[in-house]
Design a protein around this motif. Structure first.
Motif, PDB file in Angstrom:
ATOM      1  N   PRO A   1       1.160  -1.433  -0.221  1.00  0.00           N
ATOM      2  CA  PRO A   1       0.138  -0.131  -0.023  1.00  0.00           C
ATOM      3  C   PRO A   1       0.317   1.036   0.297  1.00  0.00           C
ATOM      4  O   PRO A   1       2.144   0.925   0.401  1.00  0.00           O
ATOM      5  CB  PRO A   1      -0.786  -0.391   1.614  1.00  0.00           C
ATOM      6  N   ARG A   2       0.372   2.302  -0.153  1.00  0.00           N
ATOM      7  CA  ARG A   2       0.969   4.234   0.141  1.00  0.00           C
ATOM      8  C   ARG A   2       0.706   4.365   1.398  1.00  0.00           C
ATOM      9  O   ARG A   2       2.173   4.271   1.955  1.00  0.00           O
ATOM     10  CB  ARG A   2       0.105   4.900  -0.615  1.00  0.00           C
ATOM     11  N   TYR A   3       1.029   3.384   2.116  1.00  0.00           N
ATOM     12  CA  TYR A   3       0.875   4.177   3.987  1.00  0.00           C
ATOM     13  C   TYR A   3       0.142   2.532   4.866  1.00  0.00           C
ATOM     14  O   TYR A   3      -1.007   1.941   3.699  1.00  0.00           O
ATOM     15  CB  TYR A   3      -0.254   4.682   4.083  1.00  0.00           C
ATOM     16  N   GLN A   4       1.295   2.172   5.906  1.00  0.00           N
ATOM     17  CA  GLN A   4       1.112   1.042   5.987  1.00  0.00           C
ATOM     18  C   GLN A   4       1.363   1.417   7.288  1.00  0.00           C
ATOM     19  O   GLN A   4       2.073   1.705   7.581  1.00  0.00           O
ATOM     20  CB  GLN A   4       2.013   0.229   5.704  1.00  0.00           C
ATOM     21  N   VAL A   5       0.191   0.418   8.290  1.00  0.00           N
ATOM     22  CA  VAL A   5       0.582   1.313   9.407  1.00  0.00           C
ATOM     23  C   VAL A   5       0.367  -0.392  10.421  1.00  0.00           C
ATOM     24  O   VAL A   5      -0.113  -1.577  10.270  1.00  0.00           O
ATOM     25  CB  VAL A   5      -0.558   1.475  10.645  1.00  0.00           C
ATOM     26  N   THR A   6       1.650  -0.856  10.970  1.00  0.00           N
ATOM     27  CA  THR A   6       1.643  -2.262  11.738  1.00  0.00           C
ATOM     28  C   THR A   6       2.085  -1.788  13.977  1.00  0.00           C
ATOM     29  O   THR A   6       2.616  -0.673  13.882  1.00  0.00           O
ATOM     30  CB  THR A   6       3.102  -3.076  11.294  1.00  0.00           C
ATOM     31  N   GLN A   7       2.137  -3.094  14.139  1.00  0.00           N
ATOM     32  CA  GLN A   7       2.455  -2.667  15.502  1.00  0.00           C
ATOM     33  C   GLN A   7       4.315  -3.357  16.020  1.00  0.00           C
ATOM     34  O   GLN A   7       4.353  -4.222  14.772  1.00  0.00           O
ATOM     35  CB  GLN A   7       1.335  -4.247  16.276  1.00  0.00           C
ATOM     36  N   PHE A   8       4.046  -3.119  16.493  1.00  0.00           N
ATOM     37  CA  PHE A   8       5.541  -3.575  17.042  1.00  0.00           C
ATOM     38  C   PHE A   8       5.371  -5.013  16.765  1.00  0.00           C
ATOM     39  O   PHE A   8       4.681  -5.849  17.774  1.00  0.00           O
ATOM     40  CB  PHE A   8       5.975  -2.609  18.113  1.00  0.00           C
ATOM     41  N   GLY A   9       6.484  -5.337  16.180  1.00  0.00           N
ATOM     42  CA  GLY A   9       7.113  -6.986  15.789  1.00  0.00           C
ATOM     43  C   GLY A   9       6.211  -7.592  15.384  1.00  0.00           C
ATOM     44  O   GLY A   9       6.071  -9.261  15.221  1.00  0.00           O
ATOM     45  N   LYS A  10       4.845  -6.623  14.878  1.00  0.00           N
ATOM     46  CA  LYS A  10       3.606  -8.017  14.141  1.00  0.00           C
ATOM     47  C   LYS A  10       4.488  -7.705  12.561  1.00  0.00           C
ATOM     48  O   LYS A  10       4.691  -6.853  11.858  1.00  0.00           O
ATOM     49  CB  LYS A  10       2.731  -7.015  13.667  1.00  0.00           C
ATOM     50  N   PRO A  11       4.646  -9.670  12.141  1.00  0.00           N
ATOM     51  CA  PRO A  11       5.116  -9.171  10.597  1.00  0.00           C
ATOM     52  C   PRO A  11       4.811  -8.282   9.371  1.00  0.00           C
ATOM     53  O   PRO A  11       3.649  -7.454   9.289  1.00  0.00           O
ATOM     54  CB  PRO A  11       4.981 -10.758   9.910  1.00  0.00           C
ATOM     55  N   VAL A  12       4.970  -7.985   8.560  1.00  0.00           N
ATOM     56  CA  VAL A  12       4.004  -6.808   7.468  1.00  0.00           C
ATOM     57  C   VAL A  12       5.571  -6.874   6.352  1.00  0.00           C
ATOM     58  O   VAL A  12       6.107  -6.943   5.946  1.00  0.00           O
ATOM     59  CB  VAL A  12       4.167  -4.788   7.775  1.00  0.00           C
ATOM     60  N   THR A  13       4.614  -6.945   4.868  1.00  0.00           N
ATOM     61  CA  THR A  13       5.091  -7.367   3.984  1.00  0.00           C
ATOM     62  C   THR A  13       4.125  -6.343   3.080  1.00  0.00           C
ATOM     63  O   THR A  13       3.173  -5.624   2.760  1.00  0.00           O
ATOM     64  CB  THR A  13       4.589  -8.186   3.303  1.00  0.00           C
ATOM     65  N   LEU A  14       5.240  -5.982   2.238  1.00  0.00           N
ATOM     66  CA  LEU A  14       5.352  -4.400   0.912  1.00  0.00           C
ATOM     67  C   LEU A  14       5.159  -5.283  -0.100  1.00  0.00           C
ATOM     68  O   LEU A  14       6.210  -6.012   0.175  1.00  0.00           O
ATOM     69  CB  LEU A  14       5.927  -3.356   2.068  1.00  0.00           C
ATOM     70  N   SER A  15       4.956  -4.169  -0.939  1.00  0.00           N
ATOM     71  CA  SER A  15       4.580  -4.857  -2.857  1.00  0.00           C
ATOM     72  C   SER A  15       4.756  -3.952  -3.642  1.00  0.00           C
ATOM     73  O   SER A  15       5.164  -2.723  -2.995  1.00  0.00           O
ATOM     74  CB  SER A  15       3.419  -5.491  -2.737  1.00  0.00           C
ATOM     75  N   CYS A  16       5.932  -4.963  -4.502  1.00  0.00           N
ATOM     76  CA  CYS A  16       5.885  -4.160  -6.008  1.00  0.00           C
ATOM     77  C   CYS A  16       6.035  -4.234  -6.846  1.00  0.00           C
ATOM     78  O   CYS A  16       6.450  -5.808  -6.788  1.00  0.00           O
ATOM     79  CB  CYS A  16       7.631  -3.558  -5.726  1.00  0.00           C
ATOM     80  N   SER A  17       5.194  -3.874  -7.912  1.00  0.00           N
ATOM     81  CA  SER A  17       5.232  -4.048  -9.110  1.00  0.00           C
ATOM     82  C   SER A  17       5.696  -3.596  -9.883  1.00  0.00           C
ATOM     83  O   SER A  17       6.071  -2.434 -10.052  1.00  0.00           O
ATOM     84  CB  SER A  17       3.852  -4.363  -9.723  1.00  0.00           C
ATOM     85  N   GLN A  18       5.829  -3.697 -11.441  1.00  0.00           N
ATOM     86  CA  GLN A  18       6.722  -3.071 -12.777  1.00  0.00           C
ATOM     87  C   GLN A  18       5.874  -3.573 -13.728  1.00  0.00           C
ATOM     88  O   GLN A  18       5.990  -4.472 -14.149  1.00  0.00           O
ATOM     89  CB  GLN A  18       8.029  -3.189 -12.886  1.00  0.00           C
ATOM     90  N   THR A  19       5.453  -2.651 -15.344  1.00  0.00           N
ATOM     91  CA  THR A  19       5.668  -3.295 -15.848  1.00  0.00           C
ATOM     92  C   THR A  19       6.433  -2.256 -17.453  1.00  0.00           C
ATOM     93  O   THR A  19       6.500  -2.827 -18.207  1.00  0.00           O
ATOM     94  CB  THR A  19       4.260  -2.010 -16.489  1.00  0.00           C
ATOM     95  N   LEU A  20       7.547  -2.490 -16.432  1.00  0.00           N
ATOM     96  CA  LEU A  20       8.435  -2.226 -16.913  1.00  0.00           C
ATOM     97  C   LEU A  20       9.773  -3.059 -17.549  1.00  0.00           C
ATOM     98  O   LEU A  20      10.169  -3.135 -18.315  1.00  0.00           O
ATOM     99  CB  LEU A  20       9.601  -1.136 -16.311  1.00  0.00           C
ATOM    100  N   ASN A  21       9.349  -4.207 -17.074  1.00  0.00           N
ATOM    101  CA  ASN A  21       9.658  -5.839 -17.801  1.00  0.00           C
ATOM    102  C   ASN A  21      11.400  -5.459 -17.156  1.00  0.00           C
ATOM    103  O   ASN A  21      12.461  -6.456 -18.272  1.00  0.00           O
ATOM    104  CB  ASN A  21       9.671  -6.131 -19.283  1.00  0.00           C
ATOM    105  N   HIS A  22      11.895  -4.664 -15.838  1.00  0.00           N
ATOM    106  CA  HIS A  22      13.695  -4.746 -16.164  1.00  0.00           C
ATOM    107  C   HIS A  22      13.652  -5.915 -15.497  1.00  0.00           C
ATOM    108  O   HIS A  22      12.812  -6.410 -14.646  1.00  0.00           O
ATOM    109  CB  HIS A  22      13.379  -3.577 -15.180  1.00  0.00           C
ATOM    110  N   ASN A  23      15.015  -6.151 -15.381  1.00  0.00           N
ATOM    111  CA  ASN A  23      15.476  -7.691 -14.175  1.00  0.00           C
ATOM    112  C   ASN A  23      15.963  -7.227 -13.524  1.00  0.00           C
ATOM    113  O   ASN A  23      16.623  -8.172 -12.537  1.00  0.00           O
ATOM    114  CB  ASN A  23      17.061  -7.254 -15.454  1.00  0.00           C
ATOM    115  N   VAL A  24      16.160  -5.693 -12.919  1.00  0.00           N
ATOM    116  CA  VAL A  24      16.475  -5.410 -11.997  1.00  0.00           C
ATOM    117  C   VAL A  24      15.698  -5.234 -10.851  1.00  0.00           C
ATOM    118  O   VAL A  24      15.062  -4.081 -11.466  1.00  0.00           O
ATOM    119  CB  VAL A  24      18.001  -4.433 -11.692  1.00  0.00           C
ATOM    120  N   MET A  25      15.370  -5.441 -10.268  1.00  0.00           N
ATOM    121  CA  MET A  25      14.370  -4.806  -8.880  1.00  0.00           C
ATOM    122  C   MET A  25      15.179  -4.709  -7.521  1.00  0.00           C
ATOM    123  O   MET A  25      15.704  -5.464  -6.852  1.00  0.00           O
ATOM    124  CB  MET A  25      12.707  -5.150  -8.404  1.00  0.00           C
TER     125      MET A  25
END
Lengths: 113, 115
Positions: free
Chosen positions: B8-32
């Motif tokens: 998401p653009r903004y993510q709120v989590t609690q201390f110690g609670k796992p969180v996952t951030l996502s990235c996607s691309q339509t550029l078909n680039h090799n390196v992220m």
């Protein structure tokens, strides 16, 4: 090894006056140099880049930069500042064959109405 | 338009609670890339993928992990967020196949808050 030094952490100019943001670099090889701009809470946007072609590089929004090998500089300029130019500017260097970038510490540009 | 998207653009989590951030691309680039940027500082590279090859920076804490299931997607996992992990997280891509291959294209970032 490569590094970049932005000589001013904060620059203030009046609207309509010229902008100069200074950057010196160090690189063992012929470098690629970039200027990125970051508006508050946004990602980085490429303003312009130097990749060993013309030494005077023109970018978006009226910005340009000149690569001076003898001075190891890549200063960013704009003839007339606009309120929308207020942002953080990063000078960045990449060495030949290196997919990683080295960032300067940034220059915050403030435009006075 | 080809682009780098972060959710998401903004993510709120609690201390110690796992969180996952996502990235996607339509550029078909090799390196992220994943960067951490704290207030008034330059982005700091955490790690990057060159195709499927993972490259960790020496000073990236073990608390930070990444996955790249395919060319288009890359995830940043923070296993046990601490207050010091509150920052903007930036995803970027580049392509080594062109002349200016080391130019990086950035997403808009995810602002992480840890309570």
């Amino acid at each position: 090894a490569q590094s970049v030094t932005q000589l001013d952490s904060h620059v203030s100019v009046s609207e309509g006056t010229p902008v100069l943001l200074r950057c010196n670099y160090s690189s063992s090889y012929s470098p690629s140099l970039f200027w990125y701009v970051q508006h508050p809470n946004k990602g980085l946007q490429l303003l312009l880049k130097y990749t060993s072609a013309a030494t005077l590089v023109k970018g978006i929004n009226g910005f340009e930069a000149e690569f001076k090998k003898s001075e190891t500089s890549f200063h960013l300029t704009k003839p007339s500042a606009h309120m929308s130019d207020a942002a953080e500017y990063f000078c960045v260097v990449a060495g030949f064959g290196n997919e990683k970038l080295t960032f300067g510490t940034g220059t915050r540009l403030t435009i006075i109405p | 338009d080809a682009m780098v998207i972060q959710n998401p653009r903004y993510q709120v989590t609690q201390f110690g609670k796992p969180v996952t951030l996502s990235c996607s691309q339509t550029l078909n680039h090799n390196v992220m890339y994943w960067y951490q940027q704290k207030s008034s500082q330059a982005p700091k590279l955490l790690f990057h993928y060159y195709d499927k090859d993972f490259n960790n920076e020496a000073d990236t804490p073990d608390n930070f992990q990444s996955r790249r299931p395919n060319t288009s997607f890359c995830f940043l996992d923070i296993r046990s967020p601490g207050l010091g992990d509150a920052a903007m997280y930036l995803c970027a891509t580049s392509s080594p196949s062109g002349y200016s291959y080391n130019e990086q294209f950035f997403g808009p970032g995810t602002r992480l808050t840890v309570l």
